[in-house]
Design an enzyme around this catalytic site. Structure first.
Site, PDB file in Angstrom:
ATOM      1  N   LYS A 175       0.885  -1.314  -0.341  1.00 44.31           N
ATOM      2  CA  LYS A 175       0.075  -0.103  -0.215  1.00 44.31           C
ATOM      3  C   LYS A 175       0.987   1.318  -0.219  1.00 44.31           C
ATOM      4  O   LYS A 175       0.282   2.235  -0.125  1.00 44.31           O
ATOM      5  CB  LYS A 175      -1.114  -0.402   1.111  1.00 44.31           C
ATOM      6  CG  LYS A 175      -2.300  -1.171   1.154  1.00 44.31           C
ATOM      7  CD  LYS A 175      -2.748  -0.969   1.988  1.00 44.31           C
ATOM      8  CE  LYS A 175      -4.328  -1.384   1.931  1.00 44.31           C
ATOM      9  NZ  LYS A 175      -5.547  -1.573   3.137  1.00 44.31           N
ATOM     10  N   HIS A 200      -1.748  -3.030  -4.549  1.00 42.87           N
ATOM     11  CA  HIS A 200      -1.174  -3.383  -3.569  1.00 42.87           C
ATOM     12  C   HIS A 200      -0.863  -4.345  -3.625  1.00 42.87           C
ATOM     13  O   HIS A 200       0.345  -4.911  -2.459  1.00 42.87           O
ATOM     14  CB  HIS A 200      -1.372  -2.529  -1.834  1.00 42.87           C
ATOM     15  CG  HIS A 200      -2.380  -3.288  -1.376  1.00 42.87           C
ATOM     16  ND1 HIS A 200      -4.053  -3.703  -1.611  1.00 42.87           N
ATOM     17  CD2 HIS A 200      -2.919  -4.527  -0.344  1.00 42.87           C
ATOM     18  CE1 HIS A 200      -4.900  -4.903  -0.677  1.00 42.87           C
ATOM     19  NE2 HIS A 200      -4.112  -4.888  -0.316  1.00 42.87           N
ATOM     20  N   ASP A 254      -7.375  -9.826   8.330  1.00 44.19           N
ATOM     21  CA  ASP A 254      -7.870  -7.875   8.157  1.00 44.19           C
ATOM     22  C   ASP A 254      -8.778  -7.813   7.246  1.00 44.19           C
ATOM     23  O   ASP A 254      -9.121  -7.044   8.293  1.00 44.19           O
ATOM     24  CB  ASP A 254      -7.135  -8.448   6.145  1.00 44.19           C
ATOM     25  CG  ASP A 254      -7.108  -7.529   5.442  1.00 44.19           C
ATOM     26  OD1 ASP A 254      -5.390  -6.171   6.123  1.00 44.19           O
ATOM     27  OD2 ASP A 254      -7.514  -7.325   5.051  1.00 44.19           O
TER      28      ASP A 254
END
Length: 364
Positions: A175, A200, A254
């Site tokens: 990112k 990313h 995540d």
């Protein structure tokens, strides 16, 4: 200690649990009495909830998942490495802060593994950190804690836990190659911007796979953490049999951390709400067995949270039930009519199945 919304904090209240910035330093330490200026600062940092000392809960202690030193060291190396790569993706490895990153991250991960193995506290990261600048930094740290804890629950050995931990702590480094106007955009991304953001995973993989001191499977964590069991993920649309075990673990952790973290453009969910969303995705997006094990590592109702029961009483969560994470132990403090209980008493919801948590205090 008691968990309350920053919006309800008052000058003179005493902070019971240290609050950290996203680089691991202490923003306001435990024992400090709040001033209006401090409250304003917490709001500026977009910190939504804090632990305060409360006469009804003075005996309640919320243990840190890992030590302050381990947190500070891990956040420091995340911050240094990610910033170096963001400043100059082509020459970042020439910077002093980027030397021996494999050894640095390995050391940080091993410290986390050792502390998590020796401290079987259910994961509760509310009321400990905030700040919207560099969200990626503390998100990477949180995901490492969640993934390592789940890895221990799944029976991974030391080598596997280390690979998983390094992969988790670096899963979002790609990112840093995304344009800042997209990465930090406060509004919903356009379709074109979202396609750029999705890159990313590939950027992170290409970066990490070339590092001799980073395990190749850690690079695949960056590559696969957005893949989903039904093939709806990215970047390659892999199905469950094609996704590495670490990728499946990181996908769960995540998403859970993203849902339970406040952002400028949306409010956070409480842990039990986010867990319900994960279970809705089992069999399609996420591996069901892993989600079930993950549930057993999380404090679905964090200690110090105020809840209302279906019987009308108000209580505060004082302890977990390992075998029944959705049935915590409460301290009842208010009658159904709103009057304060003369002598607060505790009730174990795992032993009173007819009593349910009807709602939770709004803290986020």
């Amino acid at each position: 200690m008691r968990l309350i919304s920053v919006n309800r904090c008052q000058p003179g209240q005493k902070i019971a649990k240290s609050i950290y910035t996203n680089n691991g330093t202490v923003l306001i330490g435990a024992g400090v009495f709040l001033t209006q200026r401090m409250i304003n600062r917490l709001q500026e940092y977009h910190i939504s909830a804090v632990y305060i000392d409360d006469e009804l809960t003075s005996d309640i202690i919320v243990e840190d998942v890992v030590s302050e030193q381990t947190r500070r060291e891990a956040m420091g190396i995340i911050s240094e490495t990610f910033k170096a790569y963001q400043i100059d993706p082509k020459r970042w490895r020439q910077l002093p802060s980027s030397q021996q990153i494999g050894q640095k991250f390995r050391h940080a991960v091993l410290s986390i593994i050792d502390e998590l193995k020796g401290n079987q506290v259910a994961m509760n990261l509310l009321g400990s950190v905030g700040g919207v600048d560099n969200y990626v930094f503390y998100h990477s740290f949180h995901v490492t804690l969640y993934a390592t804890s789940l890895g221990v629950k799944l029976g991974l050995d030391q080598k596997e836990l280390t690979e998983l931990g390094i992969g988790a702590i670096l899963h979002d480094i790609g990112k840093m190659a995304i344009p800042s106007e997209i990465l930090t955009k406060p509004d919903k991304l356009t379709n074109e911007e979202y396609k750029i953001m999705q890159k990313h995973t590939e950027y992170g993989f290409e970066l990490l796979r070339k590092e001799d001191d980073i395990p190749l499977l850690a690079a695949h964590c960056a590559y696969q953490h957005h893949e989903r069991c039904d093939g709806s993920g990215y970047p390659r649309g892999l199905v469950e049999s094609e996704i590495h075990r670490y990728g499946k673990i990181l996908g769960i952790c995540d998403v859970f951390d993203a849902m339970t973290t406040s952002r400028v453009y949306r409010k956070a969910m409480l842990p039990h709400e986010a867990m319900e969303e994960l279970f809705l995705g089992t069999g399609k997006l996420f591996n069901q067995e892993m989600v079930e094990h993950f549930r057993d590592t999380i404090a679905l109702y964090p200690i110090g949270l105020t809840v209302t029961l279906n019987t009308g009483e108000e209580g505060i969560v004082v302890d977990y039930n390992r075998g029944a994470p959705s049935r915590p132990i409460l301290r009842v403090i208010k009658e159904p009519n709103g009057e304060r209980v003369a002598s607060p008493y505790e009730i174990d919801l795992s032993k009173h199945l007819n009593i349910m948590i009807a709602s939770c205090d709004y803290i986020l």
